[in-house]
Design an enzyme around this catalytic site. Sequence first.
Site, short mmCIF file in Angstrom:
data_model
loop_
_atom_site.label_atom_id
_atom_site.label_comp_id
_atom_site.label_asym_id
_atom_site.label_seq_id
_atom_site.Cartn_x
_atom_site.Cartn_y
_atom_site.Cartn_z
CB CYS A 23 -0.93 0.01 1.21
SG CYS A 23 -2.36 1.08 0.92
CB CYS A 50 -1.71 4.86 3.49
SG CYS A 50 -1.77 3.19 4.15
CB CYS A 69 -4.46 3.64 0.13
SG CYS A 69 -4.86 3.46 1.88
CE LYS A 95 -7.66 -1.54 4.48
NZ LYS A 95 -6.26 -1.26 4.23
NE ARG A 105 -6.63 4.51 9.02
CZ ARG A 105 -7.81 4.85 8.55
NH1 ARG A 105 -8.36 6.00 8.91
NH2 ARG A 105 -8.45 4.05 7.72
NE ARG A 165 -6.61 4.52 4.99
CZ ARG A 165 -5.61 5.40 5.01
NH1 ARG A 165 -5.56 6.41 4.15
NH2 ARG A 165 -4.64 5.28 5.92
CD GLU A 203 -14.27 -4.40 -4.09
OE1 GLU A 203 -13.27 -4.89 -4.63
OE2 GLU A 203 -14.46 -3.16 -4.03
CE LYS A 259 -7.24 -3.92 7.67
NZ LYS A 259 -6.20 -3.22 6.98
CB SER A 312 -5.15 -1.84 15.21
OG SER A 312 -5.98 -0.99 14.43
CE1 TYR A 333 -1.15 -5.34 14.46
CE2 TYR A 333 -3.55 -5.57 14.55
CZ TYR A 333 -2.40 -5.10 13.92
OH TYR A 333 -2.52 -4.39 12.75
C1 PBG Z 1 -3.01 0.17 5.03
C2 PBG Z 1 -3.52 -0.76 6.08
C3 PBG Z 1 -4.38 -0.46 7.16
C4 PBG Z 1 -4.48 -1.63 7.91
C5 PBG Z 1 -3.72 -2.61 7.26
N1 PBG Z 1 -3.15 -2.05 6.12
C6 PBG Z 1 -5.00 0.81 7.59
C7 PBG Z 1 -5.95 1.52 6.76
O1 PBG Z 1 -6.44 1.03 5.74
O2 PBG Z 1 -6.23 2.64 7.13
C8 PBG Z 1 -5.29 -1.78 9.18
C9 PBG Z 1 -4.80 -2.81 10.13
C10 PBG Z 1 -5.32 -2.71 11.51
O3 PBG Z 1 -6.14 -1.83 11.88
O4 PBG Z 1 -4.88 -3.55 12.31
N2 PBG Z 1 -3.80 0.28 3.91
ZN ZN Z 2 -3.16 2.12 2.68
#
Ligand code: PBG
Ligand code: ZN
Length: 325
Positions: A119, A121, A129, A195, A205, A217, A233, A248, A274, A313
């Site tokens: 990615c 970002c 992204c 996602k 983040r 986003r 998708e 996700k 997270s 995690y």
């Molecule tokens: C980047 C990305 C993100 C996560 C994984 N890859 C953040 C987002 O899309 O803002 C999130 C992972 C998490 O919250 O544990 N594109």
């Molecule tokens: Zn990203």
Amino acid sequence: MEKFRRFRRLRTSEAMRSFVRENELHASDFIYPVFVVAGRDKKIPVSSMPGVFQYSIDRIDEEIDEVASAGIPAILIFGIPDHKDDKATGAYDEHGVTQEAIRHIKDKYPDLIVIADVCLCEYTSTGHCGMVDDKGHILNDETLPLLTATAESMARAGADIVAPSDMMDGRVAAIREGLDAAGFELTPILAYSAKFASAYYGPFRDAAESAPKFGDRKTYQMDPANGREAMREIADDLDEGADMIIIKPAMAYLDICKEARLRFNVPLIAYNVSGEYAMIKAAAANGWIDEKRITLETLTGMKRAGADRIITYHAIEAAHWLQEK
Ligand code: PBG
Ligand code: ZN
């Protein structure tokens, strides 16, 4: 003929319950996210994710040793560069922090599966992204070559799997074509297919220093209300050449996992994100919940919903708890 069924017959002891158990967690189910930061001698705690740290490459072995000794087969690697720009050059720099970390880890731990998150970002000055025009709109097609270059450079550094998480349309086809042309036809693509634009990514983040500087986003990640669209998708990513898929977040999206499990016969991975981790850690720190039981129950629910593997995690702690049992 009995008057009613005695389900309790199969619940009389732990031995009996274990004998009829449908789903079981193992350390081999887990993928552990790793944050590598540019610089030297760094181990920086992520405040919203107790137990999670950003490591510099010279100290990353401290963490990878724990992953390997816990029996966890794979990591998902995120790089935090020391410099961001409008073309995300750090993402596809052959000597970028992520590429160097992959090289180091594959050299030292050749049997560990290294999955590179693809990615932009973490590398763009906007924190988005994709590329952004002067009105703040995300430029889908202009982003594809940069994602492709990123995936190629990760593969060249030794990544076993590339995992695009950007949610631009057409990225899987573009990346597949790029990898094949560069001689990486055997590098699999694990697509973050479904996602969602989720508030559950907040703590990540902080960890990846990738929050968007303006807007959100929602024009590229999915609307949390849409389950049928998630199936489209996924179907499209598979058509474009994805080998495996990610759903996700996980906890609020287990219906998506289940539906995808029933429809698609490919490896399916749930991302226990997270914010889900932070909620359990916060409640446990307050003494409000039994952390070990809640964590294992949560992860078991993801397997029951159809996930083959779980990005989490909790992986290292959960692997240890599973060994105790
Ligand atoms: C980047 C990305 C993100 C996560 C994984 N890859 C953040 C987002 O899309 O803002 C999130 C992972 C998490 O919250 O544990 N594109
Ligand atoms: Zn990203």
